[in-house]
Design an enzyme around this catalytic site. Structure first.
Site, short mmCIF file in Angstrom:
data_model
loop_
_atom_site.label_atom_id
_atom_site.label_comp_id
_atom_site.label_asym_id
_atom_site.label_seq_id
_atom_site.Cartn_x
_atom_site.Cartn_y
_atom_site.Cartn_z
N GLY A 1 0.78 -1.24 0.00
CA GLY A 1 0.00 0.00 0.00
C GLY A 1 0.81 1.28 0.00
N ASN B 1 1.46 2.99 -2.63
CA ASN B 1 0.72 3.90 -3.52
C ASN B 1 -0.49 4.48 -2.79
OD1 ASN B 1 1.73 4.13 -6.44
ND2 ASN B 1 2.05 1.97 -5.92
N MET C 1 -4.04 -7.08 -6.96
CA MET C 1 -3.52 -8.22 -7.70
C MET C 1 -4.61 -9.24 -8.02
SD MET C 1 -0.68 -7.20 -8.33
CE MET C 1 0.98 -6.67 -7.95
N ARG C 2 -5.71 -8.72 -8.56
CA ARG C 2 -6.81 -9.59 -8.93
C ARG C 2 -7.36 -9.04 -10.22
NH1 ARG C 2 -10.43 -13.11 -6.17
NH2 ARG C 2 -12.38 -12.66 -7.19
N LEU C 3 -7.55 -9.92 -11.18
CA LEU C 3 -8.07 -9.47 -12.47
C LEU C 3 -9.55 -9.16 -12.33
CD1 LEU C 3 -6.48 -9.14 -15.03
CD2 LEU C 3 -7.27 -11.40 -15.77
N ASN D 1 -5.63 2.30 -13.13
CA ASN D 1 -4.67 1.35 -12.56
C ASN D 1 -3.26 1.92 -12.68
OD1 ASN D 1 -3.61 -1.23 -11.66
ND2 ASN D 1 -3.04 -1.64 -13.79
N HIS E 1 0.72 0.79 -13.01
CA HIS E 1 1.51 -0.39 -13.38
C HIS E 1 3.00 -0.02 -13.41
CE1 HIS E 1 2.33 -4.31 -15.07
NE2 HIS E 1 3.17 -3.70 -15.90
C1 GAR Z 1 2.96 -1.31 -7.51
O1 GAR Z 1 4.28 -1.28 -8.01
C2 GAR Z 1 1.97 -1.48 -8.65
O2 GAR Z 1 2.36 -0.85 -9.82
C3 GAR Z 1 1.96 -2.97 -8.83
O3 GAR Z 1 1.96 -3.46 -7.52
C4 GAR Z 1 2.73 -2.59 -6.70
C5 GAR Z 1 1.97 -2.32 -5.42
O4 GAR Z 1 2.75 -1.62 -4.51
N1 GAR Z 1 0.84 -3.40 -9.59
C6 GAR Z 1 0.92 -4.29 -10.57
O5 GAR Z 1 1.95 -4.87 -10.86
C7 GAR Z 1 -0.38 -4.55 -11.30
N2 GAR Z 1 -0.15 -5.22 -12.54
P1 GAR Z 1 2.13 -0.93 -3.24
O6 GAR Z 1 1.19 -1.97 -2.59
O7 GAR Z 1 3.26 -0.61 -2.35
O8 GAR Z 1 1.36 0.28 -3.69
#
Ligand code: GAR
Length: 208
Positions: free
Chosen positions: A11, A13, A89-91, A106, A108
């Site tokens: 989390g 982000n 992380m779920r489609l 989203n 990425h």
């Molecule tokens: C982030 O780097 C995000 O871009 C990635 O998961 C991480 C979550 O970090 N998402 C993906 O790869 C989706 N395809 P966080 O929980 O510290 O925000």
């Protein structure tokens, strides 16, 4: 504008979003944080910030569509205008995406369309790419595919390890994700086919 964040992990982000709301850099209300994992540290971050949380366990649903149906009922009840996937992380099922057209974004950890999937940082590093980065995009029915809102490049130096590269990419994400939310809140994102046009401030309507 009321928005929700969906997160499965650490989390960071989400934290960047919480901080941006506090600083007034996002002029919208973070009304709900949802996770599919009760172990997600994102839930703790939300609780500490006094934000409403929901853990929706996939085990309690017979299939992804029934899970997403419940999720969409909750988000509609909460009158959510924008759904932000921040390490979710779920489609999402096509059912869910259709229920919120151009209302899901989203983040990425690569410059899409390169290095889609679950390990964008590692895949770019292993490939030996010299430039990678972060992308915020609208979500459509295909994974890591919808129209791109913002991208931030990150150079890969010969000294980088997977870890140092990861740190740089996360910093890029923490910059562009709050920015994209604010642009949405200001009504400044217009999608023309695959291109997201960012409107000048004076042309906006903030009727979300
Ligand atoms: C982030 O780097 C995000 O871009 C990635 O998961 C991480 C979550 O970090 N998402 C993906 O790869 C989706 N395809 P966080 O929980 O510290 O925000």
């Amino acid at each position: 504008m009321r928005f929700a964040v969906l997160a499965s992990g650490n989390g960071t982000n989400l934290q960047a979003i919480i901080d941006a709301v506090k600083k007034g850099e996002i002029a919208a209300e973070l009304a709900l944080v949802v996770s599919n994992s009760d172990k997600a540290y994102a839930l703790k971050r939300a609780e500490s910030a006094g934000i409403k949380t929901l853990f929706l366990s996939p085990k309690e649903f017979t299939n992804p569509q029934s899970y997403d149906r419940q999720l969409s009922i909750t988000l509609k009840e909460e009158k959510i205008d924008l759904i932000v996937l921040a390490g979710y992380m779920r489609l999402l099922t096509p059912y869910f995406v259709k229920a919120f057209p151009q209302k899901i974004i989203n983040v990425h950890p690569s410059l899409l369309p390169s290095f889609k999937g679950l390990q964008g940082i590692k895949d770019a590093f292993t490939y030996g790419t010299k430039v990678t980065g972060a992308t915020v995009h609208f979500v459509d029915e295909m994974m890591d595919h919808g129209p791109i809102i913002l991208q931030e490049p990150v150079r890969v130096s010969e000294k980088d390890t997977l870890e140092t590269l990861g740190t740089k990419i996360h910093e890029a994400e923490h910059k562009i994700l709050p920015k994209a939310i604010q642009l949405f809140a200001e009504g400044r994102l217009k999608v023309k086919r695959r291109t997201v046009v960012i409107l000048e401030k004076e042309h906006t309507n903030t009727s979300h």
